[in-house]
Write a protein that holds these residues in place. Structure first.
Motif, PDB file in Angstrom:
ATOM      1  N   SER A 214      29.786  -0.550 -22.162  1.00 29.00           N
ATOM      2  CA  SER A 214      29.978   0.466 -23.205  1.00 29.00           C
ATOM      3  C   SER A 214      29.489  -0.060 -24.544  1.00 29.00           C
ATOM      4  O   SER A 214      29.878  -1.155 -24.953  1.00 29.00           O
ATOM      5  CB  SER A 214      31.461   0.850 -23.336  1.00 29.00           C
ATOM      6  OG  SER A 214      31.883   1.596 -22.221  1.00 29.00           O
ATOM      7  N   TYR A 216      28.916   0.935 -28.703  1.00 24.56           N
ATOM      8  CA  TYR A 216      29.173   1.836 -29.821  1.00 24.56           C
ATOM      9  C   TYR A 216      28.131   1.535 -30.897  1.00 24.56           C
ATOM     10  O   TYR A 216      27.992   0.391 -31.334  1.00 24.56           O
ATOM     11  CB  TYR A 216      30.582   1.623 -30.392  1.00 24.56           C
ATOM     12  CG  TYR A 216      31.699   1.785 -29.364  1.00 24.56           C
ATOM     13  CD1 TYR A 216      31.604   2.706 -28.333  1.00 24.56           C
ATOM     14  CD2 TYR A 216      32.850   1.009 -29.442  1.00 24.56           C
ATOM     15  CE1 TYR A 216      32.621   2.840 -27.391  1.00 24.56           C
ATOM     16  CE2 TYR A 216      33.878   1.143 -28.506  1.00 24.56           C
ATOM     17  CZ  TYR A 216      33.749   2.059 -27.489  1.00 24.56           C
ATOM     18  OH  TYR A 216      34.760   2.197 -26.560  1.00 24.56           O
ATOM     19  N   HIS A 218      26.907   1.619 -34.505  1.00 22.63           N
ATOM     20  CA  HIS A 218      27.427   1.782 -35.860  1.00 22.63           C
ATOM     21  C   HIS A 218      26.324   2.081 -36.870  1.00 22.63           C
ATOM     22  O   HIS A 218      26.614   2.507 -37.975  1.00 22.63           O
ATOM     23  CB  HIS A 218      28.201   0.527 -36.277  1.00 22.63           C
ATOM     24  CG  HIS A 218      29.554   0.418 -35.643  1.00 22.63           C
ATOM     25  ND1 HIS A 218      30.470   1.449 -35.697  1.00 22.63           N
ATOM     26  CD2 HIS A 218      30.163  -0.578 -34.963  1.00 22.63           C
ATOM     27  CE1 HIS A 218      31.586   1.078 -35.072  1.00 22.63           C
ATOM     28  NE2 HIS A 218      31.426  -0.142 -34.612  1.00 22.63           N
ATOM     29  N   LEU A 259      26.650  -4.615 -39.497  1.00 19.12           N
ATOM     30  CA  LEU A 259      26.970  -4.528 -38.064  1.00 19.12           C
ATOM     31  C   LEU A 259      26.275  -3.286 -37.491  1.00 19.12           C
ATOM     32  O   LEU A 259      26.596  -2.158 -37.869  1.00 19.12           O
ATOM     33  CB  LEU A 259      28.486  -4.445 -37.863  1.00 19.12           C
ATOM     34  CG  LEU A 259      28.974  -4.448 -36.416  1.00 19.12           C
ATOM     35  CD1 LEU A 259      28.586  -5.730 -35.689  1.00 19.12           C
ATOM     36  CD2 LEU A 259      30.496  -4.258 -36.379  1.00 19.12           C
ATOM     37  N   VAL A 262      28.398  -2.657 -31.451  1.00 12.98           N
ATOM     38  CA  VAL A 262      29.260  -3.538 -30.654  1.00 12.98           C
ATOM     39  C   VAL A 262      29.173  -3.062 -29.206  1.00 12.98           C
ATOM     40  O   VAL A 262      28.903  -1.882 -28.944  1.00 12.98           O
ATOM     41  CB  VAL A 262      30.736  -3.546 -31.134  1.00 12.98           C
ATOM     42  CG1 VAL A 262      30.844  -4.104 -32.547  1.00 12.98           C
ATOM     43  CG2 VAL A 262      31.357  -2.161 -31.053  1.00 12.98           C
ATOM     44  N   HIS A 264      30.598  -3.854 -24.957  1.00 13.81           N
ATOM     45  CA  HIS A 264      31.577  -4.495 -24.085  1.00 13.81           C
ATOM     46  C   HIS A 264      31.151  -4.262 -22.652  1.00 13.81           C
ATOM     47  O   HIS A 264      30.613  -3.207 -22.329  1.00 13.81           O
ATOM     48  CB  HIS A 264      32.964  -3.885 -24.315  1.00 13.81           C
ATOM     49  CG  HIS A 264      33.334  -3.792 -25.760  1.00 13.81           C
ATOM     50  ND1 HIS A 264      33.745  -4.874 -26.486  1.00 13.81           N
ATOM     51  CD2 HIS A 264      33.313  -2.745 -26.625  1.00 13.81           C
ATOM     52  CE1 HIS A 264      33.978  -4.509 -27.735  1.00 13.81           C
ATOM     53  NE2 HIS A 264      33.722  -3.218 -27.859  1.00 13.81           N
TER      54      HIS A 264
END
Lengths: 271, 271
Positions: A214, A216, A218, A259, A262, A264
């Protein structure tokens, strides 16, 4: 985007119907078995991206690696499950020979100008060094599609293992090779470009494969475009190993300590 | 599992066809709009769990909150996309009035006895204190379904805000109220029981809702059963806020500093 770049050739899809696309694996992104997971992730995201109903830009992507993708053609179908005022939810499937090999959910949407803050700190911005890939099968071609300059935790040399470290951290500067302007598609693949953390912890080859990933996003399209072809700084580390699975988490940082994403993943391993 | 417990009543599903289940929202888990996201996550996982083709135990769950769930009945469909020797991939949808409100992917599988290690450290095991929920709409009932003893970062009091902290960390002891033996279904909900991190950072009410949530289960059924009804220690923190979205990450620790699950989510916010 240029079809001349191997990344764009690898994620290329031809529309053959409403939300139905044909594609094929690319020899330049071959992994131990089938293609590099990151290129499969980008290909699935690309199907929603290309869909005429797509609104906004990628906010989140989850890819489930359900079975091996084998060399050759595949079919990708993308379906908008729900479109709201500011977000759109997609379900995407990749099939080969009538069998599902990967599925994904993607959320696209509009970003708005809001208060912002970053709570985690970027890694130390030291210079990196190129660390040769050793001890992996010659079938593993995809690392050649990236320039990787490791600040910490480079490819382990299985023939000359180090003392097993107490953590699995890697930090590296990374960009496509040859350089390619950054966008969410390239970023989705880079999020999976960290070798399995168990290689570092155990300093020996261990069969391993991502089960689910997964990411995300940003950064918006403008921030990614501003990064251009300059390398981003990536950091990855595991949290827990056991029962045949481990999870690893990654951060991708752009210029000025911004950033960008992210990510995972849960990884299967065999020992 | 006991249908007398509000948690089991809330996630109860009646099979009405192959992989098709009817359920209904439960007043005891009401949130600002619709049910607590954690109970929706558990309900979706429950549909795959109840499916006669289900093999193994939950390894990973991703839930996409596509639209509001309103008070009343809903239908859940669960479909095994692919079954391998050791893993099984599911796609699950929740509909109300013919419209998709949530979708999920779940991976079930067999765990094997392997080398294990945990790289992250559990939070400080201090005693917690009960912190009253203030300033939220009386419609928000679900926090009453948990005993929460905060070690750090309790519910903010919007009427008497503290100086905004530099981090959004919370640590708390948590269990179902009334106590209920822990299993993966209860754990899936607990992973979403951390109030939105922006409440803590900004010390003011901010409309916010989870867009997508991914949980990796590190504990097997035996370890969860051994935890029984004792509280687990949870930690949550945000990584980045901006553009109308933030991500938050959570860890759930059991007795003896065993990591039971990690969970990540992307959250919409309005400021």
């Amino acid at each position: 985007m240029s079809a001349d770049h191997p990344f764009d050739a690898a994620i290329a899809l031809s529309a053959v119907g409403e939300g139905v696309f044909d594609g094929a694996t690319h020899a330049g992104y071959a992994n131990m078995v089938g293609p590099f997971g990151g290129i499969t992730a980008s290909t699935l995201l690309h199907a929603a991206w290309l869909h005429p109903q797509r609104l906004g830009e990628p906010l989140a992507l989850t890819v489930n690696f359900a079975g091996p993708v084998v060399e050759g053609p595949f079919r990708v179908t993308a379906r908008a499950l729900r479109t709201n005022r500011s977000t759109q939810h997609w379900h995407i499937e990749l099939e080969q020979g009538g069998e599902l090999a990967a599925s994904a959910s993607a959320v696209f949407g509009q970003r708005r100008d809001t208060w912002s803050a970053t709570e985690i700190a970027p890694p130390l911005h030291g210079p990196g060094e190129q660390v040769p890939v050793k001890g992996l099968s010659p079938r593993v071609v995809w690392p050649q599609r990236y320039e990787m300059q490791f600040v910490k935790g480079g490819w382990p040399d299985f023939a000359n293992p180090q003392d097993a470290p107490a953590d699995s951290d890697s930090e590296l500067w990374i960009r496509d090779s040859p350089p390619r302007p950054l966008d969410a598609l390239a970023l989705a693949a880079i999020c999976d470009a960290f070798y399995p953390r168990i290689f570092r912890r155990r300093q020996r080859f261990t069969p391993a494969g991502t089960v689910t990933l997964s990411t995300y996003f940003h950064a918006d399209a403008a921030l990614l475009a501003a990064q251009g072809t300059r390398a981003v700084l990536g950091r990855a580390r595991a949290q827990h190993f056991g029962g045949g699975y481990f999870d690893q988490t990654a951060e991708i940082w752009g210029d000025g300590g911004r950033l960008l994403a992210v990510s995972h993943q849960l990884v299967y391993f065999k020992d």
